[in-house]
Scaffold this active site. Sequence first.
Site, mmCIF file in Angstrom:
data_model
loop_
_atom_site.group_PDB
_atom_site.id
_atom_site.type_symbol
_atom_site.label_atom_id
_atom_site.label_comp_id
_atom_site.label_asym_id
_atom_site.label_seq_id
_atom_site.Cartn_x
_atom_site.Cartn_y
_atom_site.Cartn_z
ATOM 1 N N ILE A 38 51.576 41.220 55.177
ATOM 2 C CA ILE A 38 52.285 41.260 56.457
ATOM 3 C C ILE A 38 52.923 42.623 56.717
ATOM 4 C CG2 ILE A 38 52.682 38.768 56.508
ATOM 5 C CD1 ILE A 38 55.527 39.268 55.469
ATOM 6 N N HIS A 72 47.698 36.746 58.310
ATOM 7 C CA HIS A 72 48.958 36.046 58.038
ATOM 8 C C HIS A 72 50.116 36.572 58.882
ATOM 9 C CE1 HIS A 72 47.399 34.756 53.803
ATOM 10 N NE2 HIS A 72 46.933 34.001 54.772
ATOM 11 N N SER A 89 44.304 37.119 44.464
ATOM 12 C CA SER A 89 44.296 36.172 43.343
ATOM 13 C C SER A 89 43.086 35.256 43.370
ATOM 14 C CB SER A 89 45.570 35.323 43.379
ATOM 15 O OG SER A 89 45.609 34.535 44.568
ATOM 16 N N ASN A 126 40.559 44.582 41.066
ATOM 17 C CA ASN A 126 41.760 43.831 40.739
ATOM 18 C C ASN A 126 42.295 44.308 39.404
ATOM 19 O OD1 ASN A 126 43.533 41.913 41.716
ATOM 20 N ND2 ASN A 126 42.074 40.218 41.615
ATOM 21 N N GLU A 149 43.058 42.181 37.124
ATOM 22 C CA GLU A 149 42.419 41.230 36.216
ATOM 23 C C GLU A 149 41.493 40.345 37.034
ATOM 24 O OE1 GLU A 149 46.125 38.046 36.327
ATOM 25 O OE2 GLU A 149 45.885 39.379 34.611
#
EC number: 2.3.1.286
Length: 241
Positions: A96, A112, A181, A205, A207
């Site tokens: 955002i 979002h 994620s 990323n 991970e």
Amino acid sequence: MNFPYRNIVVLTGAGISAESGIQTFRAQDGLWENHRIEDVATPEGFARDPDLVQSFYNQRRQKLQDETIKPNAAHLALGRLEAELEGKVTVITQNIDNLHERGGSQNVIHMHGELLKARCSESNQVIEHTEDIKTGELCHCCQIPSQMRPHIVWFGEMRLRMGEIYAALEEADLFVSIGTSGVVYPAAGFVHDAKMHGAHTIEINLEPSAVESEFEEKRYGKASVEVPKLVDEILALDTKA
């Protein structure tokens, strides 16, 4: 990667802005800066305690405009990619903040919402709003006496501009996910949608994400390091075309 791309779609999550000092929502314990998500990121929370919700986002808005919060090398690299590529780059962000725009990206879809905008609770009129929003502050743009609220998609509300997002995914020949994620839908499913339409897919990323198996190529490390490297590779292919 061995040929130039003409329709690149980039999905970004909290990981790209974390390096700029933006604190992220911790999904594992349901907290956002020590607040319960139900209290500060749901319509029910806003109805129950509007003062708390306005205060929470007012603090985030002030922090975003602090001189220490700046786009990092990943944001700047994506801005350069859009400026220099002989094709189209669409950034779909779950964030955002305005760091993509400040980094030079112009074709940005905020699914979002945006922290530096406010929305009328009654008419849904959206306006630029960089100052605090006060409880009881009425809409500036319509005649309906209705409370202004942050232009943020809360849990349980519809994401924004989904038609544009799916149209971009259908056209994509390269899909890159950065700092996500892979647990929040519909965004977690975008890689599958892009693959179904023939796009090459890359994950960047710290991970592996929850959907890492969907990606054909994976690069793990800081976004500020990996994204500029990828952009250099893409633009090098572009100049050879």
